[in-house]
Design a protein around this motif. Structure first.
Motif, short mmCIF file in Angstrom:
data_model
loop_
_atom_site.label_atom_id
_atom_site.label_comp_id
_atom_site.label_asym_id
_atom_site.label_seq_id
_atom_site.Cartn_x
_atom_site.Cartn_y
_atom_site.Cartn_z
N VAL A 24 -47.21 61.82 -35.24
CA VAL A 24 -47.83 63.01 -34.65
C VAL A 24 -49.29 62.71 -34.29
O VAL A 24 -49.75 63.02 -33.18
N TYR A 25 -50.02 62.10 -35.21
CA TYR A 25 -51.45 61.85 -34.98
C TYR A 25 -51.68 60.90 -33.80
O TYR A 25 -52.57 61.13 -32.98
N THR A 26 -50.88 59.83 -33.73
CA THR A 26 -51.08 58.85 -32.66
C THR A 26 -50.65 59.43 -31.30
O THR A 26 -51.34 59.21 -30.30
N LYS A 27 -49.55 60.16 -31.27
CA LYS A 27 -49.10 60.75 -30.01
C LYS A 27 -50.09 61.79 -29.51
O LYS A 27 -50.38 61.88 -28.31
N SER A 28 -50.62 62.60 -30.43
CA SER A 28 -51.62 63.60 -30.05
C SER A 28 -52.87 62.92 -29.49
O SER A 28 -53.44 63.38 -28.49
N SER A 29 -53.27 61.83 -30.11
CA SER A 29 -54.44 61.08 -29.64
C SER A 29 -54.22 60.56 -28.22
O SER A 29 -55.12 60.64 -27.38
N LEU A 30 -53.03 60.04 -27.96
CA LEU A 30 -52.72 59.50 -26.63
C LEU A 30 -52.65 60.61 -25.58
O LEU A 30 -53.20 60.49 -24.49
N ILE A 31 -51.98 61.72 -25.92
CA ILE A 31 -51.80 62.82 -24.97
C ILE A 31 -53.15 63.46 -24.62
O ILE A 31 -53.43 63.77 -23.46
N ASN A 32 -54.00 63.63 -25.64
CA ASN A 32 -55.30 64.28 -25.43
C ASN A 32 -56.40 63.30 -25.04
O ASN A 32 -57.55 63.73 -24.80
N ASN A 33 -56.05 62.00 -24.99
CA ASN A 33 -57.01 60.96 -24.63
C ASN A 33 -58.25 61.03 -25.52
O ASN A 33 -59.39 61.00 -25.06
N THR A 34 -58.01 61.15 -26.84
CA THR A 34 -59.09 61.23 -27.80
C THR A 34 -58.99 60.06 -28.79
O THR A 34 -57.97 59.39 -28.88
#
Length: 305
Positions: A24-34
């Protein structure tokens, strides 16, 4: 023989809750470009902390720089490291508790503000200058969380505990390494390995690699014989563990760590960090206010070997 590690989350066996959250954390980081939040992994050695840090870097497709905490003792050590990073890089510090406490204070502004305050010039002409650094992710790993200052621990947005793995998880890991190292052993032998690796993936990796060595030279050797030649006696107990248990049995009374250390000629740190945790887990020993004691389970084990 080249050391094999899982390269992505799908290859990482066991610890489903940890994997699901990291996904969840890595996918969210990729999707939000953060940039991924700073992570702190703590727990027993060999339980996957370094492996998961490498996997996170792979999942994010980012570079990772690996440093030992014991090598960061001067302000210039950490300054040189962070100034070499690029945007969204991952800095993995193993045994992060071993960093000099004064240097850890520098990391407060580095991890929160992504900036370093540096004194430029000398004496009366010196002036404090704030230098911005790229936003990066710090992943710290420690086997001694108690030595990490609370103020530093609070800088980490993701904190994960790594304990031992249950038997089913260990069997998954055994299958993974058997496939990677291209060796075939029976389900019975896999179960034998599983009961002798202390629930630690690193120990599984080590045993499977040694089985590969022995089987390469003599394919007729049994797994039981190989484990014996590796100094593993039963239930993961090795020669050092046995020496410790036999010493307690001989004292037959609660005994202090220094007395045990002198008796078996092993330093106290090794006993406390490498020997006792697993023996306590097996309920072979207990710690009391008067000292270490052998339990009925421990005495029963010694009687049967």
């Amino acid at each position: 023989m080249e050391l094999v590690r899982p390269h992505n989350l799908s290859e990482f066996k066991g610890k489903k809750d940890i994997k699901d959250n990291i996904s969840v954390y890595t996918k969210s980081s990729l999707i939000n470009n953060t940039t991924l939040d700073h992570c702190l992994f703590y727990g027993l050695p060999g339980t996957g902390k370094t492996t998961l840090a490498l996997i996170i870097a792979n999942e994010l497709n980012q570079k990772i720089k690996i440093v030992q905490g014991g090598n960061i003792q001067k302000p210039t050590d950490i300054i040189n490291i962070v100034l070499s990073l690029h945007e969204k890089d991952i800095l993995f510090i193993d045994e992060i508790h071993a960093i000099n406490p004064q240097v850890i204070e520098l990391l407060y502004s580095i991890t929160e503000d992504f900036a370093i305050d540096i004194n430029l010039g000398k004496d009366f002409n010196s002036k404090l200058t704030r230098v911005k650094i790229p936003r990066f992710t710090l992943i710290g790993a420690t086997s001694n969380l108690g030595r990490v200052p609370r103020a530093f621990e609070e800088r980490f947005g993701i904190i994960i505990y790594f304990g031992t793995y249950n038997k089913n998880e260990i069997l998954e890991i055994i299958n993974f390494y058997c496939k990677k190292y291209k060796i075939q052993i029976s389900d019975k032998d896999k179960n034998l390995v599983a009961t002798n690796c202390k629930g630690i993936p690193r120990v599984v990796n080590k045993i499977i690699r040694r089985i590969k060595d022995f089987k390469t030279i003599d394919d007729n050797l049994s797994i039981k014989t190989i484990l014996k030649r590796l100094g593993i006696i039963k239930n993961g107990i090795n020669e050092l563990d046995l020496k410790y248990l036999e010493s307690l049995n001989e004292f037959n009374t609660p005994v202090g760590i220094k007395t045990i250390s002198d008796a078996i000629m092993i330093d106290e740190s090794t006993i406390e960090q490498k020997v006792e945790p697993y023996l306590i887990q097996l309920k072979y020993i207990i710690k009391t206010s008067k000292g270490r004691c052998l339990t009925a389970n421990g005495k029963d084990f010694l009687a049967k070997i």
